[in-house]
Design a protein around this motif. Structure first.
Motif, PDB file in Angstrom:
ATOM      1  N   ALA A 170      41.548 -21.761  45.940  1.00  0.00           N
ATOM      2  CA  ALA A 170      40.503 -21.247  46.492  1.00  0.00           C
ATOM      3  C   ALA A 170      40.799 -19.665  48.156  1.00  0.00           C
ATOM      4  O   ALA A 170      39.470 -19.780  48.024  1.00  0.00           O
ATOM      5  N   ILE A 171      41.687 -19.128  47.371  1.00  0.00           N
ATOM      6  CA  ILE A 171      41.648 -18.320  48.386  1.00  0.00           C
ATOM      7  C   ILE A 171      42.103 -16.776  48.054  1.00  0.00           C
ATOM      8  O   ILE A 171      42.926 -17.060  46.795  1.00  0.00           O
ATOM      9  N   SER A 172      41.290 -15.644  48.449  1.00  0.00           N
ATOM     10  CA  SER A 172      41.919 -14.236  47.221  1.00  0.00           C
ATOM     11  C   SER A 172      43.151 -13.777  48.298  1.00  0.00           C
ATOM     12  O   SER A 172      42.871 -13.493  49.553  1.00  0.00           O
ATOM     13  N   TYR A 173      43.649 -12.739  47.941  1.00  0.00           N
ATOM     14  CA  TYR A 173      45.000 -12.084  49.063  1.00  0.00           C
ATOM     15  C   TYR A 173      45.124 -10.806  48.325  1.00  0.00           C
ATOM     16  O   TYR A 173      44.194 -10.434  46.824  1.00  0.00           O
ATOM     17  N   LEU A 174      45.310  -9.731  49.122  1.00  0.00           N
ATOM     18  CA  LEU A 174      45.329  -8.149  48.197  1.00  0.00           C
ATOM     19  C   LEU A 174      47.034  -8.256  48.004  1.00  0.00           C
ATOM     20  O   LEU A 174      47.709  -8.737  48.533  1.00  0.00           O
ATOM     21  N   GLY A 175      47.005  -7.584  46.684  1.00  0.00           N
ATOM     22  CA  GLY A 175      48.704  -7.443  46.085  1.00  0.00           C
ATOM     23  C   GLY A 175      48.878  -6.093  45.760  1.00  0.00           C
ATOM     24  O   GLY A 175      47.799  -5.950  45.079  1.00  0.00           O
ATOM     25  N   PRO A 176      49.840  -5.689  45.334  1.00  0.00           N
ATOM     26  CA  PRO A 176      49.836  -4.130  44.219  1.00  0.00           C
ATOM     27  C   PRO A 176      49.422  -4.603  42.524  1.00  0.00           C
ATOM     28  O   PRO A 176      49.516  -5.666  42.382  1.00  0.00           O
ATOM     29  N   ALA A 177      49.205  -3.195  42.230  1.00  0.00           N
ATOM     30  CA  ALA A 177      48.858  -3.524  40.864  1.00  0.00           C
ATOM     31  C   ALA A 177      49.605  -2.397  39.869  1.00  0.00           C
ATOM     32  O   ALA A 177      49.413  -1.275  40.669  1.00  0.00           O
ATOM     33  N   LEU A 178      49.206  -2.222  38.297  1.00  0.00           N
ATOM     34  CA  LEU A 178      49.792  -1.307  38.072  1.00  0.00           C
ATOM     35  C   LEU A 178      49.627  -1.118  36.890  1.00  0.00           C
ATOM     36  O   LEU A 178      48.508  -2.060  36.320  1.00  0.00           O
ATOM     37  N   LEU A 179      48.605   0.320  36.211  1.00  0.00           N
ATOM     38  CA  LEU A 179      47.664   0.073  34.997  1.00  0.00           C
ATOM     39  C   LEU A 179      48.615   0.806  34.115  1.00  0.00           C
ATOM     40  O   LEU A 179      49.825   1.934  34.179  1.00  0.00           O
ATOM     41  N   VAL A 180      48.106   0.904  32.868  1.00  0.00           N
ATOM     42  CA  VAL A 180      49.047   1.369  31.749  1.00  0.00           C
ATOM     43  C   VAL A 180      47.491   1.406  30.946  1.00  0.00           C
ATOM     44  O   VAL A 180      47.158   1.567  30.521  1.00  0.00           O
ATOM     45  N   PRO A 181      46.940   3.577  31.216  1.00  0.00           N
ATOM     46  CA  PRO A 181      46.196   4.182  30.994  1.00  0.00           C
ATOM     47  C   PRO A 181      45.816   4.415  29.303  1.00  0.00           C
ATOM     48  O   PRO A 181      44.832   4.657  28.896  1.00  0.00           O
ATOM     49  N   ASP A 182      47.064   3.927  28.823  1.00  0.00           N
ATOM     50  CA  ASP A 182      46.861   5.164  27.088  1.00  0.00           C
ATOM     51  C   ASP A 182      47.817   4.188  26.804  1.00  0.00           C
ATOM     52  O   ASP A 182      49.235   5.022  26.235  1.00  0.00           O
ATOM     53  N   PRO A 183      47.742   3.209  26.103  1.00  0.00           N
ATOM     54  CA  PRO A 183      48.516   1.859  25.236  1.00  0.00           C
ATOM     55  C   PRO A 183      48.604   3.118  24.112  1.00  0.00           C
ATOM     56  O   PRO A 183      47.472   3.474  23.369  1.00  0.00           O
ATOM     57  N   PRO A 184      49.437   2.195  23.217  1.00  0.00           N
ATOM     58  CA  PRO A 184      49.523   2.540  22.019  1.00  0.00           C
ATOM     59  C   PRO A 184      48.822   1.743  21.012  1.00  0.00           C
ATOM     60  O   PRO A 184      47.983   1.345  21.232  1.00  0.00           O
ATOM     61  N   ALA A 185      47.933   2.819  19.764  1.00  0.00           N
ATOM     62  CA  ALA A 185      46.942   2.529  18.934  1.00  0.00           C
ATOM     63  C   ALA A 185      47.017   1.129  18.683  1.00  0.00           C
ATOM     64  O   ALA A 185      48.447   0.624  18.089  1.00  0.00           O
ATOM     65  N   GLY A 209      49.353  -8.234  31.064  1.00  0.00           N
ATOM     66  CA  GLY A 209      48.508  -7.314  31.123  1.00  0.00           C
ATOM     67  C   GLY A 209      46.607  -8.108  30.815  1.00  0.00           C
ATOM     68  O   GLY A 209      46.663  -8.237  30.299  1.00  0.00           O
ATOM     69  N   GLN A 210      46.367  -7.751  31.532  1.00  0.00           N
ATOM     70  CA  GLN A 210      44.169  -7.682  31.586  1.00  0.00           C
ATOM     71  C   GLN A 210      44.076  -7.055  31.224  1.00  0.00           C
ATOM     72  O   GLN A 210      43.871  -5.876  31.368  1.00  0.00           O
ATOM     73  N   PRO A 211      43.378  -6.553  29.264  1.00  0.00           N
ATOM     74  CA  PRO A 211      42.398  -5.789  28.798  1.00  0.00           C
ATOM     75  C   PRO A 211      41.278  -4.931  29.848  1.00  0.00           C
ATOM     76  O   PRO A 211      40.447  -6.472  29.823  1.00  0.00           O
ATOM     77  N   GLN A 212      41.025  -4.053  30.264  1.00  0.00           N
ATOM     78  CA  GLN A 212      39.728  -3.434  31.379  1.00  0.00           C
ATOM     79  C   GLN A 212      39.510  -2.521  30.549  1.00  0.00           C
ATOM     80  O   GLN A 212      40.058  -0.662  31.282  1.00  0.00           O
ATOM     81  N   GLY A 213      38.873  -1.848  29.495  1.00  0.00           N
ATOM     82  CA  GLY A 213      38.408  -0.621  28.945  1.00  0.00           C
ATOM     83  C   GLY A 213      39.278  -0.090  28.327  1.00  0.00           C
ATOM     84  O   GLY A 213      40.191  -1.078  27.477  1.00  0.00           O
ATOM     85  N   GLN A 214      39.825   0.849  28.674  1.00  0.00           N
ATOM     86  CA  GLN A 214      40.342   1.877  28.150  1.00  0.00           C
ATOM     87  C   GLN A 214      42.358   1.055  28.442  1.00  0.00           C
ATOM     88  O   GLN A 214      43.087   1.987  28.425  1.00  0.00           O
ATOM     89  N   VAL A 215      42.155   0.733  29.366  1.00  0.00           N
ATOM     90  CA  VAL A 215      43.522   0.418  30.091  1.00  0.00           C
ATOM     91  C   VAL A 215      43.867  -1.044  29.764  1.00  0.00           C
ATOM     92  O   VAL A 215      43.561  -2.267  29.657  1.00  0.00           O
ATOM     93  N   PHE A 216      45.063  -1.617  30.725  1.00  0.00           N
ATOM     94  CA  PHE A 216      45.838  -2.627  30.842  1.00  0.00           C
ATOM     95  C   PHE A 216      46.162  -2.992  32.070  1.00  0.00           C
ATOM     96  O   PHE A 216      46.624  -1.950  32.683  1.00  0.00           O
ATOM     97  N   PHE A 217      45.988  -4.131  33.002  1.00  0.00           N
ATOM     98  CA  PHE A 217      45.851  -4.106  34.467  1.00  0.00           C
ATOM     99  C   PHE A 217      47.042  -5.261  34.145  1.00  0.00           C
ATOM    100  O   PHE A 217      46.679  -6.256  33.765  1.00  0.00           O
ATOM    101  N   PHE A 218      48.006  -4.989  35.379  1.00  0.00           N
ATOM    102  CA  PHE A 218      48.511  -5.956  35.797  1.00  0.00           C
ATOM    103  C   PHE A 218      48.537  -6.096  37.345  1.00  0.00           C
ATOM    104  O   PHE A 218      48.627  -5.233  38.302  1.00  0.00           O
TER     105      PHE A 218
END
Length: 220
Positions: free
Chosen positions: A108-123, A147-156
């Motif tokens: 029920a609570i939200s927090y802030l934490g670090p995140a990473l992206l992979v903007p150009d994953p393999p086809a 990884g969470q697919p978000q458009g053209q990136v994977f979000f971690f």
């Protein structure tokens, strides 16, 4: 005659400013957008204009807005403090830490934490998994993140494990903070070995990247 020219010039400047103000009012007093600031910071850095492929809008007070763009040779990561980080693109996928924490929900609570992206994953990549080890002095902890697919990136999104555990929380918080402060020119990533795996829609492995320093080794 000279004074008349000066008065005429001042009058024209005033009329132009008034016309600009009227147009601004008609458009609803638009303020500079993160994209406008991002483009300005790219120009000031004499960088190639990138294609914006990912945006993050903070949802609560204190959250930061972030933008990520791709050029031919670099991943452009914009921070609202007025700078752009340029990460060299690596074949097979470029893992980039975001320069500000992002918000995630824990029950029920939200927090802030670090995140990473992979903007150009393999086809053909439909899924991804990141396994990364963070270190702080003698403390270390390994995190496995889907990884969470978000458009053209994977979000971690990395989530804290040790809230309420005074000793481990101290080290984890410091390690998270240093991860968010990483810069392309630093050697800090040598502290954080990781494995980045990509899978196709059927769950079959596509590629794996092992990182034990700045340079990554890709397994086809």
């Amino acid at each position: 005659m000279k004074k008349r020219h000066i008065r005429r010039a001042l009058r024209n400047i005033g009329l132009a400013a008034l016309a600009g103000l009227v147009i601004w009012c008609i458009k609803g007093f638009p303020l500079p957008t993160p994209e406008m600031d991002f483009r300005r910071d790219e120009r000031q850095a004499l960088a190639e204009r990138s294609e914006i492929i990912w945006t993050y809008e903070g949802t609560m007070r204190g959250d930061e807005d972030l933008l990520v763009g791709l050029s031919d040779t670099a991943v452009h990561v914009w921070h609202p403090n007025g700078y752009v980080l340029f990460w060299p693109r690596q074949e097979g996928g470029t893992l980039v830490p975001l320069p500000a924490e992002t918000r995630y929900q824990d029950q029920a609570i939200s927090y802030l934490g670090p995140a990473l992206l992979v903007p150009d994953p393999p086809a053909g990549a439909a899924d991804a998994r990141l396994t990364i080890t963070l270190r702080e002095n003698e403390w270390s902890e390994t995190y496995a993140v889907k990884g969470q697919p978000q458009g053209q990136v994977f979000f971690f999104q990395l989530e804290m494990r040790y809230r309420g555990d005074a000793e481990n929380d101290y080290y984890e918080s410091n390690a998270f903070r240093w991860l968010a402060y990483e810069r392309p020119e630093s050697s800090g990533f040598r502290q954080y070995p990781y494995t980045l795996e990509f899978f196709d829609a059927s769950g079959n492995p596509l590629s794996t990247i092992h990182q034990e320093g700045w340079l990554a080794e890709e397994d086809a």
